[in-house]
Write an enzyme that holds these catalytic residues in place. Structure first.
Site, mmCIF file in Angstrom:
data_model
loop_
_atom_site.group_PDB
_atom_site.id
_atom_site.type_symbol
_atom_site.label_atom_id
_atom_site.label_comp_id
_atom_site.label_asym_id
_atom_site.label_seq_id
_atom_site.Cartn_x
_atom_site.Cartn_y
_atom_site.Cartn_z
ATOM 1 N N GLY A 188 0.696 -1.397 0.008
ATOM 2 C CA GLY A 188 -0.050 0.067 0.140
ATOM 3 C C GLY A 188 0.859 1.289 -0.129
ATOM 4 O O GLY A 188 0.690 2.121 -0.959
ATOM 5 N N ASP A 189 1.626 1.397 0.904
ATOM 6 C CA ASP A 189 2.658 2.539 1.100
ATOM 7 C C ASP A 189 3.538 2.593 -0.152
ATOM 8 O O ASP A 189 3.617 3.673 -0.731
ATOM 9 C CB ASP A 189 3.696 2.341 2.206
ATOM 10 N N LEU A 190 4.202 1.399 -0.689
ATOM 11 C CA LEU A 190 5.284 1.491 -1.707
ATOM 12 C C LEU A 190 4.581 1.764 -3.107
ATOM 13 O O LEU A 190 5.155 2.449 -4.030
ATOM 14 C CB LEU A 190 5.957 0.256 -1.839
ATOM 15 N N ALA A 193 4.012 5.402 -3.170
ATOM 16 C CA ALA A 193 5.297 6.049 -3.207
ATOM 17 C C ALA A 193 5.761 6.302 -4.586
ATOM 18 O O ALA A 193 6.215 7.058 -5.278
ATOM 19 C CB ALA A 193 6.283 5.448 -2.328
#
Length: 412
Positions: A188-190, A193
């Site tokens: 989710g974060d990556l 990003a």
């Protein structure tokens, strides 16, 4: 609030500290007001590419990931160390007028601002793009949120786990009939990003034509939807939500992990020709002519029956035997490596993907480098992730603050 003038659009600033002149983003300044992983990973990537990145943290504790351990390596958790190299750290209270003034001095000479303020928060209002763009028309601002700028969930906070659950990834991960699982990486974060990084670099290219920056947004939720790829188009075509397949592929068989005598390995058959080669190596020529398995469409429909036949044969030899035998026959196969094996692998060493950063009073810090080469060279890991406020006095002095003002801002 004092106004500070940004460099003339035709002026190219000097590269950031330690940045090679050939770095693609040398001369760019990035102000990083983000925390946790998505935003810091964007800004670390920009720093790897040569930009000067100034990470602004709260004086009391800084980025929460500094304490997301164990493991720790020195005073900071390895989680923080993974996403903050090649930056300088300044501590400021963004809710105070003095802290806000200091940020504006940074923005006057900045190209990019990255933040992940919760929508509707006081900081989101304080650093609203409409106000910032009036003062800094060339500024590119990237805002990363959990669920996006509109919709019923726009004001919800979110972490990677929430994104993996709410955007469907966990429903696709795990064994058939088993519980849903999160992916091993923070997808989710990556994901957010990486899409944010594309957005920033694209906006900088466009600014060369228009002379103006812009407001960019992405979210953990949107990025996960974009990464569904074939899962989404399959659902759109059939109306049927896909089921978990373990290591299996929804559209290719055999294309998954299989048990050998001493562990698991993967086979990746992407064509009927490769399947015939596999059958020949396994001394199962009849499978290649069996109507249930002769084509990929048929193999997907009879996945369980085919896997039962393959597992019966594969279980009699070890992983090394099968990987060597299948590769010799041109059938893609690989052992499933643990991280210690990955970082001891000659291929990893040959690519130069692990670099070291020196740290005062501590041993060198190993880091996974940026995965793109430029002119045959990989961007360097120049400096270790900064200690909290390590560069506060240095940066504030560069912004024109006197010693007494710096003492007031830093509490020292």
């Amino acid at each position: 609030m004092a106004e500070h003038t940004a460099p003339h659009p035709g002026t190219v600033p000097e590269p950031g500290p330690g940045a090679p002149a050939a770095s693609p983003l040398a001369g760019m300044r990035v102000v990083d007001l983000s925390k946790i992983l998505a935003g810091p990973y964007v800004t670390m990537s920009l720093a790897d590419l040569g930009a000067e990145v100034i990470k602004v943290e709260h004086p009391e504790g800084g980025d929460p990931t500094r304490q997301w351990g164990p493991p720790f390596d020195g005073p900071d958790a390895t989680y923080y160390l993974a996403a903050n190299r090649n930056k300088r750290s300044v501590t400021l209270d963004l809710k105070s007028p003095a802290g806000q003034e200091a940020v504006h001095r940074l923005l006057a000479g900045a190209d990019v601002l990255v933040e992940n303020f919760r929508p509707g928060s006081s900081l989101a209002r304080t650093f609203d793009y409409r106000q910032l763009s009036a003062r800094y028309p060339r500024l590119v601002l990237l805002h990363i949120s959990a669920f996006g700028e509109t919709g019923p969930l726009r004001d919800e906070p979110g972490y990677d786990m929430v994104a993996q659950a709410s955007a469907g990834l966990m429903s696709l991960t795990g064994e058939p009939g088993g519980p849903p699982l999160k992916a091993g990486y923070a997808m989710g974060d990556l994901g957010a990003a990486l899409f944010g990084l594309v957005g920033v670099t694209s906006a900088l290219v466009e600014r060369e034509r228009t002379g103006r920056g812009q407001y960019l947004t992405t979210s953990l939720y949107e990025s996960q939807l974009a990464l569904h790829i074939n899962w989404a188009t399959g659902y759109f075509a059939t109306g049927e939500p896909p089921a978990r397949l373990g290591s299996g592929h929804p559209s290719l068989v055999p294309y998954q992990a299989y048990p050998a005598a001493d562990g698991h390995f993967v086979i990746a058959v992407g064509s009927d020709g490769l399947f015939r080669r596999l059958c020949a190596v396994l001394a199962l020529p009849g499978l290649a002519d069996d109507p249930r398995f002769a084509t990929n469409r048929a193999r997907v429909a009879h996945r369980a029956e085919l896997n039962a036949e393959l597992e019966r044969v594969l279980a009699v030899e070890d992983v090394a035997h099968w990987c060597a035998t299948l590769k010799a026959a041109g059938v893609p196969a690989a052992a499933i490596r643990s991280l210690d094996e990955v970082y001891d692998c000659p291929q990893t060493a040959a690519l130069g993907m692990v670099q070291e950063a020196a740290r005062p009073d501590m041993g060198p810090l190993r880091q996974v480098a940026f995965p793109v080469n430029f002119r045959g060279e990989r961007p360097a890991v120049r400096t270790a992730p900064p200690a909290l406020g390590e560069h506060s006095r240095e940066v504030l002095a560069e912004l024109g603050y006197g010693e007494a003002e710096i003492d007031r801002l830093t509490g020292g």
